[in-house]
Design a protein around this motif. Structure first.
Motif, mmCIF file in Angstrom:
data_model
loop_
_atom_site.group_PDB
_atom_site.id
_atom_site.type_symbol
_atom_site.label_atom_id
_atom_site.label_comp_id
_atom_site.label_asym_id
_atom_site.label_seq_id
_atom_site.Cartn_x
_atom_site.Cartn_y
_atom_site.Cartn_z
ATOM 1 N N VAL A 101 0.818 -1.220 0.000
ATOM 2 C CA VAL A 101 0.000 0.000 0.000
ATOM 3 C C VAL A 101 0.845 1.261 0.000
ATOM 4 C CG1 VAL A 101 -1.734 1.291 1.316
ATOM 5 C CG2 VAL A 101 -1.889 -1.195 1.160
ATOM 6 N N GLY A 102 1.979 1.217 0.683
ATOM 7 C CA GLY A 102 2.770 2.438 0.836
ATOM 8 C C GLY A 102 3.871 2.628 -0.173
ATOM 9 N N CYS A 146 0.504 10.430 0.451
ATOM 10 C CA CYS A 146 -0.731 9.737 0.866
ATOM 11 C C CYS A 146 -0.520 8.232 0.904
ATOM 12 C CB CYS A 146 -1.869 10.089 -0.089
ATOM 13 S SG CYS A 146 -2.462 11.795 0.056
ATOM 14 N N LEU A 168 -0.884 5.946 4.214
ATOM 15 C CA LEU A 168 -1.806 4.816 4.267
ATOM 16 C C LEU A 168 -1.070 3.511 4.569
ATOM 17 C CD1 LEU A 168 -4.155 5.630 1.245
ATOM 18 C CD2 LEU A 168 -4.747 5.717 3.667
ATOM 19 N N GLY A 198 -0.244 3.494 8.214
ATOM 20 C CA GLY A 198 -1.465 3.240 8.987
ATOM 21 C C GLY A 198 -1.879 1.782 8.939
ATOM 22 N N LEU A 199 -1.808 1.173 7.756
ATOM 23 C CA LEU A 199 -2.168 -0.235 7.624
ATOM 24 C C LEU A 199 -1.205 -1.123 8.399
ATOM 25 C CD1 LEU A 199 -3.863 -2.486 6.366
ATOM 26 C CD2 LEU A 199 -2.355 -2.399 4.358
#
Length: 209
Positions: free
Chosen positions: A24-25, A48, A52, A55-56
């Motif tokens: 994701v990152g 972003c 994210l 955060g995940l």
């Protein structure tokens, strides 16, 4: 009963968190680096994606199941939910079955009980531990919910109208869950939710007559 706390082994948590961050990152940065967009859009997109991803990764690290006499707390990758123990119907593998406010049989995936993703279905210590944790979760729910169904049926006459209506909803969801198990061939050797359903409906009819 003692509270139940389940989370993945540290090595599995760390590895899954790193994989989540990379997917994701980091992976989206390749798209932004080659996309025909302005430098500002690229910077914002990368920022972003990294945020994210972080955060995940944090959510994956903190995924757990905590259960006590009041509720079951599920902390999954994308959301956290607290389900009252009185609404819990049962558990199968890494899925908790519970009754929603409107009487619907609902399911919640237990990320902390999900088998580690593997390209090849080969045995591993992580999968063995996961299966043991699933058995531990099932045994705890059986003691906290299953064996108490008949006692709940005997106590419906002492409930107020709101609590009685809740037992009607939950028992109906439990009957549907047992029917689902039979339909799937999973078996339910001791159907018990029907006992609570009959008692609750009989008490409701007596109060409204």
């Amino acid at each position: 009963m003692s509270p139940l706390w389940i989370e993945r082994a540290p090595g599995t948590r760390h590895g899954t968190a790193v994989a989540g961050f990379l997917w994701v990152g980091v992976a989206p940065t390749v798209f932004f680096a080659t996309a025909p967009v302005s430098a500002l859009a690229t910077t914002l997109g990368v920022a972003c994606a990294v945020a994210l991803g972080i955060g995940l990764a944090v959510r994956i690290e903190r995924a757990l199941v905590y259960a006590d006499e009041e509720a079951v707390l599920l902390r999954n990758y994308l959301w956290t939910r607290r389900i009252a123990l009185a609404d819990v119907v049962g558990v199968e593998g890494n899925t908790l079955f519970w009754c929603g406010p409107r009487g619907r049989l609902r399911t919640s995936r237990l990320a902390a009980l999900s088998a580690p993703i593997s390209r090849f279905p080969v045995p591993s210590a992580a999968k063995d531990l996961n299966r043991l944790e699933q058995v531990r979760m099932q045994a705890w729910i059986e003691q906290a919910v299953g064996v108490r169904i008949k006692r709940r049926a005997r106590l419906v006459g002492h409930l107020d109208d709101a609590a009685l209506a809740r037992e009607v909803r939950v028992s109906a969801a439990g009957v549907r869950w047992e029917g689902r198990r039979r339909w799937l061939g999973l078996g339910q050797p001791r159907p018990r939710w029907g006992v609570l359903q009959a008692a609750a409906e009989q008490e409701t009819a007596a109060r409204t007559s």
